[in-house]
Design a protein around this motif. Structure first.
Motif: not given
Length: 295
Positions: A112-117
């Motif tokens: 999820i954080d990869s999409e956030y970044q």
């Protein structure tokens, strides 16, 4: 008047009147053919000076309208990019809310954080790439104080629309804040200590929610400021167009010929010229009367 042969005074008088009426006839022809009452300084010196000043102001006002219209286009460009950034921030908040719940494990939060970044990187890319005529709008270049002394101006944009150089009447400034992800305080580019830097853990995800709210508010303030500036510019355009129209009407009253009045004058001078020509012909024949006495 004596009957003499050395001087033909009647012919001289008729010739002078013919010259005057013919000159006036030429003036009428010039005015009717050009549509202007003032074709040279001799026609009306004071009127010519006033007219040229008015023409200069009219040209400046019309260019000011185009300047303001360009500024409106620039603001619309910036607002369109901010609308896309708005969508990215909303998606980031959605992701942060998703990562804040305890039903996801660490591996899933990293995904999820990869999409956030990725969303944060896209915000920075949009802010850095958005430009109007080579002027970058959202990367903070237009957020500083105006400096126009060099070949390339810096800081906030000065939009000049008036015919003079008065800050209260002829120009104002467009300031656009930095809309990159780091300036908004989201994404890894904001720094490891920033509340919205990452959502890789549940705690970080929960903390990022407030940071994202602040980012959305900051972005909305920029958009609201741009919206108010656009409305102001559109009102300025309307006012400038009215000014130019009224000034054009004033210039027309000074400079343009009244065709009906001038046509009446043209016919009058035409009749006078014809009459003077006929009388000149008659006056030239009068000295012959003296020769009859000599015979």
């Amino acid at each position: 008047m004596s009957l003499v042969i050395n001087h033909n005074l009647m012919a001289q008088n008729a010739a002078r009147n013919l010259q005057t009426s013919y000159s006036n006839l030429g003036t009428s022809v010039e005015r009717l053919s050009s549509g202007l009452r003032i074709n040279s300084a001799s026609d009306d010196a004071a009127g010519l000076a006033i007219r040229e000043l008015m023409r200069a102001d009219i040209a400046s006002l019309n260019q000011g309208v185009r300047n303001a219209q360009d500024a409106v286009s620039m603001i619309q460009t910036a607002d369109g990019a901010l609308q896309i950034i708005d969508e990215k921030l909303i998606r980031m908040k959605e992701l942060a809310t998703q990562a804040s719940t305890g039903t996801y494990n660490s591996d899933q939060r990293l995904i999820i954080d990869s999409e956030y970044q990725a969303m944060a990187s896209e915000i920075t890319r949009i802010a850095s790439a958005t430009d109007f005529n080579g002027i970058h709008l959202l990367n903070g270049n237009l957020s500083g104080d105006f400096t126009g002394a060099g070949l390339v101006s810096s800081g906030e944009m000065k939009v000049h629309f008036g015919a003079g150089n008065d800050s209260a009447e002829d120009y104002y400034y467009v300031r656009i804040g930095d809309s990159t992800a780091s300036a908004l305080g989201v994404g890894i580019g904001a720094g490891p200590d920033a509340a919205g830097a990452s959502i890789s853990t549940q705690e970080l995800a929960q903390a990022s929610l407030n940071a994202l709210n602040d980012a959305i508010i900051s972005k909305d303030k920029i958009r609201a400021n741009l919206g108010s500036l656009q409305n102001r510019l559109e009102n300025t355009i309307t006012n400038l167009q009215v000014q130019a129209e009224n000034l054009q009407a004033s210039e027309s009253r000074i400079s343009d010929v009244d065709v009906a009045t001038e046509m009446t004058e043209f016919v009058r001078q035409q009749i006078l010229s014809q009459s003077a020509t006929a009388m000149l012909s008659q006056a030239n024949s009068l000295p012959r009367m003296a020769t009859q006495l000599l015979g």
